[in-house]
Scaffold this active site. Structure first.
Site, PDB file in Angstrom:
ATOM      1  N   ASP A 169       0.823  -1.148  -0.087  1.00 13.76           N
ATOM      2  CA  ASP A 169       0.072  -0.060   0.126  1.00 13.76           C
ATOM      3  C   ASP A 169       0.963   1.434  -0.044  1.00 13.76           C
ATOM      4  O   ASP A 169       2.020   1.257   0.359  1.00 13.76           O
ATOM      5  CB  ASP A 169      -0.610  -0.074   1.116  1.00 13.76           C
ATOM      6  CG  ASP A 169      -1.867   1.166   1.272  1.00 13.76           C
ATOM      7  OD1 ASP A 169      -2.675   1.349   0.239  1.00 13.76           O
ATOM      8  OD2 ASP A 169      -2.187   1.792   2.273  1.00 13.76           O
ATOM      9  N   GLU A 188       0.890   5.598   0.437  1.00 14.89           N
ATOM     10  CA  GLU A 188       0.235   7.169   0.871  1.00 14.89           C
ATOM     11  C   GLU A 188       0.954   8.085   0.157  1.00 14.89           C
ATOM     12  O   GLU A 188       2.146   7.878   0.028  1.00 14.89           O
ATOM     13  CB  GLU A 188       0.600   7.226   2.362  1.00 14.89           C
ATOM     14  CG  GLU A 188      -0.115   5.954   3.395  1.00 14.89           C
ATOM     15  CD  GLU A 188      -1.746   5.832   3.138  1.00 14.89           C
ATOM     16  OE1 GLU A 188      -2.455   6.835   2.632  1.00 14.89           O
ATOM     17  OE2 GLU A 188      -2.079   4.785   3.402  1.00 14.89           O
ATOM     18  N   HIS A 199      -4.305  10.291   5.983  1.00 16.74           N
ATOM     19  CA  HIS A 199      -3.372   9.646   6.651  1.00 16.74           C
ATOM     20  C   HIS A 199      -2.757  10.264   7.757  1.00 16.74           C
ATOM     21  O   HIS A 199      -2.060   9.358   8.289  1.00 16.74           O
ATOM     22  CB  HIS A 199      -2.251   9.071   5.403  1.00 16.74           C
ATOM     23  CG  HIS A 199      -1.716  10.202   4.533  1.00 16.74           C
ATOM     24  ND1 HIS A 199      -0.997  11.274   5.061  1.00 16.74           N
ATOM     25  CD2 HIS A 199      -1.853  10.203   3.253  1.00 16.74           C
ATOM     26  CE1 HIS A 199      -0.655  12.138   4.162  1.00 16.74           C
ATOM     27  NE2 HIS A 199      -1.040  11.547   2.988  1.00 16.74           N
ATOM     28  N   HIS A 219      -5.522   6.288   7.624  1.00 16.66           N
ATOM     29  CA  HIS A 219      -4.775   5.266   6.382  1.00 16.66           C
ATOM     30  C   HIS A 219      -3.069   5.178   7.108  1.00 16.66           C
ATOM     31  O   HIS A 219      -2.675   6.307   7.174  1.00 16.66           O
ATOM     32  CB  HIS A 219      -4.980   5.894   5.223  1.00 16.66           C
ATOM     33  CG  HIS A 219      -6.385   5.727   4.850  1.00 16.66           C
ATOM     34  ND1 HIS A 219      -6.716   5.480   3.087  1.00 16.66           N
ATOM     35  CD2 HIS A 219      -7.585   5.846   5.179  1.00 16.66           C
ATOM     36  CE1 HIS A 219      -7.946   5.268   3.101  1.00 16.66           C
ATOM     37  NE2 HIS A 219      -8.527   5.546   4.416  1.00 16.66           N
ATOM     38  N   ASP A 258      -2.685  -0.791   7.005  1.00 16.01           N
ATOM     39  CA  ASP A 258      -3.309  -1.260   5.766  1.00 16.01           C
ATOM     40  C   ASP A 258      -3.075  -2.421   5.208  1.00 16.01           C
ATOM     41  O   ASP A 258      -4.110  -3.282   4.482  1.00 16.01           O
ATOM     42  CB  ASP A 258      -3.547  -0.040   5.001  1.00 16.01           C
ATOM     43  CG  ASP A 258      -4.430   1.209   5.390  1.00 16.01           C
ATOM     44  OD1 ASP A 258      -4.773   1.153   6.503  1.00 16.01           O
ATOM     45  OD2 ASP A 258      -4.489   2.132   4.687  1.00 16.01           O
TER      46      ASP A 258
END
Length: 228
Positions: free
Chosen positions: A7, A9, A57, A150, A155
């Site tokens: 994942d 950000e 986030h 987040h 995640d």
């Protein structure tokens, strides 16, 4: 089978508008189960954070000061994911940013064939339903209570559980951990063991009383099929 749940950000929604990666997280799976190997790094995007992204986030400009730039971390990430397919929720978003950064430093991009999109899997399984990561956690019984913002690594850890459920649950690994780890005694929920526990076979022959009861039952049957 080795896969990497990953994942990212970012500072915003679109790399073509100048937005950049600020965090990458990854979790290694073997046969759909986490092995315990994880990867996480913050990245200095060399630009201000979009306020809307920071609200999602929680990563601020101050947190990114002094962090390495993408060029300095990409080799470690590529070594971690080497040879594995990359599992992500809405994979097109993460792939778009990752490949944009790779192009920017004149490195080969990752082909789309390496990406597994859990959003697409969920659409096939739950058509017309809400399919955000939080919605899937609720539907599949995955605990996401610790997810206040987040976070790329958190995640990934949650998505790894969601992915396992989307692929059919723990019957893939029979409840055992991946990577050749010691198996647990599922019958007693006791300590780990390396060799199966051997037990003496239980007797299954009927007793005299059971045989007599069976014969009495047979005599009560009218015109049994085996007499024709």
């Amino acid at each position: 089978m080795r896969e990497i749940v990953f994942d990212t950000e970012t500072t915003g929604l679109d790399p073509s508008q100048g937005h950049r990666l600020v965090q990458i997280g990854a979790v290694e799976l073997i046969d759909f189960l986490p092995t315990g190997r994880e990867y996480m790094t913050l990245i200095n995007p060399m630009r201000p954070m979009d306020p809307g992204a920071a609200a999602v986030h929680g990563i601020t400009d101050a947190m990114l000061e002094g962090q390495p730039i993408f060029d300095a971390v990409i080799d470690d990430f590529l070594a971690f994911v080497d040879g594995a397919n990359l599992v992500a929720h809405n994979a097109d978003f993460d792939m778009k940013f990752l490949n944009f950064e790779l192009k920017k430093i004149q490195r080969p991009v990752l082909p789309k064939t390496r990406f597994v999109d859990t959003l697409e899997i969920a659409r096939r399984r739950f058509p017309g339903q809400k399919l955000s990561l939080d919605a899937l956690c609720k539907r599949l019984g995955v605990d996401n209570s610790m997810r206040e913002h987040h976070d790329a690594l958190l995640d990934c850890q949650i998505l790894a559980e969601v992915y396992l459920e989307l692929r059919g649950g723990r019957q893939h690994g029979l409840g055992f951990q991946a990577g050749g780890r010691t198996k647990k005694n599922l019958a007693t929920n006791g300590p780990a063991f390396d060799k199966p526990i051997r037990r003496d076979p239980r007797p299954h022959a009927p007793s005299e009383a059971e045989l007599a009861a069976h014969q009495a039952f047979i005599k009560r049957l009218k015109s049994p099929i085996w007499e024709h």
